[in-house]
Each structure stands twice: as structure tokens, then as C-alpha cells.
Design a protein around this motif. Structure first.
Motif, PDB file in Angstrom:
ATOM      1  N   GLU A 149       3.864  13.265  -3.948  1.00 15.08           N
ATOM      2  CA  GLU A 149       4.243  12.013  -3.306  1.00 15.08           C
ATOM      3  C   GLU A 149       3.375  11.848  -2.067  1.00 15.08           C
ATOM      4  O   GLU A 149       2.748  12.803  -1.603  1.00 15.08           O
ATOM      5  N   GLU A 269       0.986   9.050  -9.941  1.00 15.09           N
ATOM      6  CA  GLU A 269       1.914   7.938  -9.750  1.00 15.09           C
ATOM      7  C   GLU A 269       3.166   8.414  -9.031  1.00 15.09           C
ATOM      8  O   GLU A 269       3.658   9.518  -9.276  1.00 15.09           O
ATOM      9  N   HIS A 270       3.662   7.566  -8.142  1.00 21.93           N
ATOM     10  CA  HIS A 270       4.913   7.855  -7.435  1.00 21.93           C
ATOM     11  C   HIS A 270       5.640   6.543  -7.197  1.00 21.93           C
ATOM     12  O   HIS A 270       5.092   5.611  -6.604  1.00 21.93           O
ATOM     13  N   GLU A 271       6.835   6.452  -7.721  1.00 20.63           N
ATOM     14  CA  GLU A 271       7.653   5.249  -7.588  1.00 20.63           C
ATOM     15  C   GLU A 271       6.875   4.004  -8.013  1.00 20.63           C
ATOM     16  O   GLU A 271       6.804   3.003  -7.291  1.00 20.63           O
ATOM     17  N   ASP A 272       6.260   4.104  -9.188  1.00 18.23           N
ATOM     18  CA  ASP A 272       5.536   3.001  -9.835  1.00 18.23           C
ATOM     19  C   ASP A 272       4.264   2.581  -9.097  1.00 18.23           C
ATOM     20  O   ASP A 272       3.700   1.515  -9.374  1.00 18.23           O
ATOM     21  N   SER A 273       3.786   3.396  -8.171  1.00 13.74           N
ATOM     22  CA  SER A 273       2.530   3.110  -7.471  1.00 13.74           C
ATOM     23  C   SER A 273       1.526   4.218  -7.762  1.00 13.74           C
ATOM     24  O   SER A 273       1.894   5.396  -7.864  1.00 13.74           O
ATOM     25  N   TYR A 275      -1.595   6.483  -6.636  1.00 12.46           N
ATOM     26  CA  TYR A 275      -2.263   6.993  -5.438  1.00 12.46           C
ATOM     27  C   TYR A 275      -3.482   7.811  -5.889  1.00 12.46           C
ATOM     28  O   TYR A 275      -3.350   8.723  -6.703  1.00 12.46           O
ATOM     29  N   TYR A 285      -4.542   5.327   3.780  1.00 18.50           N
ATOM     30  CA  TYR A 285      -4.029   5.280   2.413  1.00 18.50           C
ATOM     31  C   TYR A 285      -5.169   4.995   1.422  1.00 18.50           C
ATOM     32  O   TYR A 285      -6.236   4.503   1.802  1.00 18.50           O
ATOM     33  N   MET A 288      -6.632  -0.067  -2.386  1.00 16.57           N
ATOM     34  CA  MET A 288      -5.877  -0.547  -3.533  1.00 16.57           C
ATOM     35  C   MET A 288      -6.424  -1.809  -4.192  1.00 16.57           C
ATOM     36  O   MET A 288      -5.839  -2.292  -5.140  1.00 16.57           O
ATOM     37  N   SER A 335      -8.007  -4.798  -9.039  1.00 13.44           N
ATOM     38  CA  SER A 335      -6.709  -4.230  -9.380  1.00 13.44           C
ATOM     39  C   SER A 335      -5.962  -5.041 -10.422  1.00 13.44           C
ATOM     40  O   SER A 335      -4.996  -4.545 -11.025  1.00 13.44           O
TER      41      SER A 335
END
Length: 365
Positions: A149, A269-273, A275, A285, A288, A335
Motif C-alpha cells: 500500500e 494495485e491498492h483500493e482500485d488504484s 501505483y 506520488y 498518473m 490514462s
């Protein structure tokens, strides 16, 4: 536009991947199915944290095994010297930068840092190899792999507030490097592969090789043409960022570099995002706005840095930055899965899928 100085010919991390036939190794794929003479040879090995493949298509008068080993030696030497933690040169430099102490380094490293500074300045700090501390926070350089995460937000904000940049470095005529910003930690992953590929090509050329390709984790540099006694271009497949299919075919001429930066390697992927490892130093970050960026240039070092810088700039900023960097051939997948490309790149590209494409005229002219 930056007035670029070509890299010196000194002995001394997917983006694009090499594919032969139908085997896709990564982002860029070599599609030429030329019939090479039986005596032509290749070499595959691990270095720079990825798979390296060197293929000779026309050995000329070279002893192929000696040429291949000389090229490998260049890449392995750079890997041994410039790993951010364990490298014989970069490791002690990073330790001393963290303590506010100076270190004498090689002329090759000074040259690379100065060129990286140009890209950092042109991109207003969005591209910077001074992000070693940020990469550690995300654990993308860890042997154990990335985090499950995102890191603690406060730690990321603290790093961003310190704003470590290459512009913080003080470099003397005696090649002493120091900084007052002890948050500066160097990670050359976004520019070092280009330098290593160039040195490998130089070694092959000095050995007498007429035609070859160096593939470092999918980033390719060509020497000559893909077939003996031929002027045909290299045909390279660009991987679809969201599948194992080939999205487009790109033609590269002799003595060109084809580099890709993509969000599909070293990612989770973490919580539908999603990285990934291409970090924006101004936010802390992952950038994106892009899925992948492919560039073609005659300078491997510049192509390597530019692919990352344009990825971070995204669909809104890549055009202006490409003009400032003097990069004419750009293909960006944003994206949303839409394609953006320069008119110069459009002449080199054959899209394999019908996707919305935006062409930009007069880029870097």
C-alpha cells in the motif's frame, strides 16, 4: 529548446522490450525476422536489475565473442559502479551526501549528472535522479519488492517539502560533489540504462561490428541495419500497456535509440488504484496521466531521460517539454487509453488497434 551536447565516447530501469519472432519479452519488441548468417551470435544476461540481450546481425571483421564480452563488460561495470546503494561509486557518494560531505567522482558520472540537470531544469523538477529517498519510501528499489500500500502520507509530504534536486549539488572542477540539502540521494534508473546501452554500442563498434542491437530491459539501441547489405529499418513492437498484445509497430533507423517508460512494471494495485515506480518529485506520488511513452532519438542517454520526463509531464505537458528537449518522435498513451503522437512519429508508426489518436504538428522543429 536545449542545445544538446552529444555524449562523449568514453570507455567505461518496463519501458521498451525486445521481441524476436512472436516472443514478447516486455514493452518494446524487435519484430524483424531477418535471416541472419549462421555465424552471427548473441548474448543474454542479467544486469542493471533486468535482462540484457545483445544481438549481432552483421559482425563485420569482429571476433563476435570478444565483441559481445566487451559490450557486456561496459554494462556490468556501470551496474557495479552506479547502483544507488551497493555501487562502488554511487553508494559512497549517497552516504556522504546524506552526511553533508563531499566526494570525488568519475568524469563519466559528472557528465551524466550534468545532462540529467538539463532535463530536470526543462521539466521544472518533475524529472530528477535526486529521488533516491523517495524511491526508498515506496520500496521500489527494495529486493523484497514494493509496498502493498502507499507509504505514510506525512512522510511523503516531508520529503516533498525538502525538495531534493540535482540543482542542489555543488560540483567543483576537481569533480568533488557535495550538497547542503542532505535529502539528496541519487538514483540513475531513469537515465543510466541509456548511458550503459551507448557504451555497449561503442564497444561493439570499436570491435568492428557493423550491425547489432542492444536491448536493456526492453529499451533498444541499434547499430547499423537489421540485415547484412541492407538499408531496411528495424521494426519494433510497442506493447499495449494493459495487455500482452502489441499496440503498434515503430520503425527505427540505423544508430537510433528507442526507449519507453510505462506504468505496467514494478506496480501494484491498492483500493482500485494503480501505483507504479515512475514517481513525480513534485508530488511524491506516481505520475498518473500516462500509461506509456515511447521516444526515438539518436542519443540513448537523452532518449532514456526524455521518456521518463514526458511520462511524468503527461498528456497536458508532454508537447511543450518535448519541444524544449528537442525530441521529435513521441508516442504517448494516456490514462484513458488514447494515443498522442508527434507528426514525425506518425510517419514511423503503424497502430494495430483502432484507438482515438491525437496528432501534434511541428513538434521540436
Amino acid at each position: 529548446m536545449i542545445n544538446r551536447t552529444p555524449p562523449k565516447r568514453s570507455p567505461y530501469t518496463p519501458a521498451l522490450t525486445l521481441i524476436t519472432g512472436l516472443a514478447i519479452l516486455s514493452g518494446l519488441v524487435l519484430l524483424n525476422s531477418c535471416e541472419r548468417p549462421q555465424e552471427a551470435e548473441s548474448l543474454s544476461f542479467s544486469s542493471l536489475g533486468t535482462v540484457v540481450e545483445i544481438k549481432i546481425t552483421d559482425p563485420g571483421a569482429a571476433d563476435q565473442q570478444q565483441a559481445l564480452q566487451a559490450a557486456r563488460a561496459q554494462i556490468d561495470q556501470i551496474h557495479g559502479a552506479w547502483h544507488p546503494t551497493f555501487g562502488s561509486e554511487l553508494g559512497p557518494l549517497n552516504e556522504n551526501l546524506a552526511k553533508g560531505e563531499s566526494t570525488k567522482v568519475s568524469a563519466e558520472l559528472i557528465e551524466l549528472l550534468n545532462r540529467a540537470r538539463e532535463v530536470e531544469q526543462a521539466s521544472s523538477g518533475k524529472f530528477s535522479p535526486a529521488i533516491g529517498g523517495l524511491t526508498e519510501l515506496w520500496a521500489f528499489s527494495s529486493h523484497d519488492g514494493p509496498l502493498k500500500e502507499p507509504p505514510d502520507r506525512d512522510k511523503l509530504l516531508e520529503w516533498v517539502e525538502k525538495s531534493p534536486r540535482l540543482s542542489d549539488l555543488v560540483i567543483t572542477e576537481d569533480r568533488e560533489v557535495s550538497t547542503k540539502n542532505t535529502a539528496v540521494q541519487l538514483d540513475l534508473g531513469a537515465i543510466g540504462k541509456g548511458y550503459a546501452a551507448q557504451q555497449a554500442i561503442n564497444a561493439l563498434t570499436e570491435a568492428g561490428v557493423k550491425s547489432a542491437v542492444v536491448n536493456i530491459g526492453g529499451d533498444l539501441v541499434t547499430r547499423g541495419h537489421p540485415e547484412m547489405e541492407s538499408t531496411r529499418n528495424w521494426r519494433i513492437g510497442v506493447k499495449d500497456p494493459r495487455s500482452e498484445d502489441i499496440l503498434a509497430t515503430v520503425e527505427a533507423a540505423a544508430d537510433e535509440a528507442i526507449f519507453t517508460s510505462g506504468d505496467y512494471e514494478r506496480a501494484y494495485e491498492h483500493e482500485d488504484s494503480l501505483y507504479h515506480h515512475i514517481l513525480d518529485p513534485t508530488t511524491g506520488y506516481p505520475a498518473m496521466g500516462s500509461r506509456s511513452v515511447t521516444v526515438i532519438d539518436t542519443d540513448p542517454v537523452w532518449a532514456d531521460a526524455a521518456a521518463t520526463a514526458l511520462f511524468i509531464a503527461g498528456p497536458e505537458g508532454w508537447q511543450d517539454l518535448a519541444e524544449r528537449l528537442g525530441i521529435e518522435h513521441v508516442l504517448l498513451i494516456d490514462s484513458d487509453g488514447k494515443a498522442w503522437m508527434s507528426s514525425s512519429m506518425e510517419q514511423r508508426v503503424e497502430m494495430h488497434r483502432d484507438i482515438e489518436t491525437n496528432r501534434v504538428d511541428d513538434l521540436a522543429e
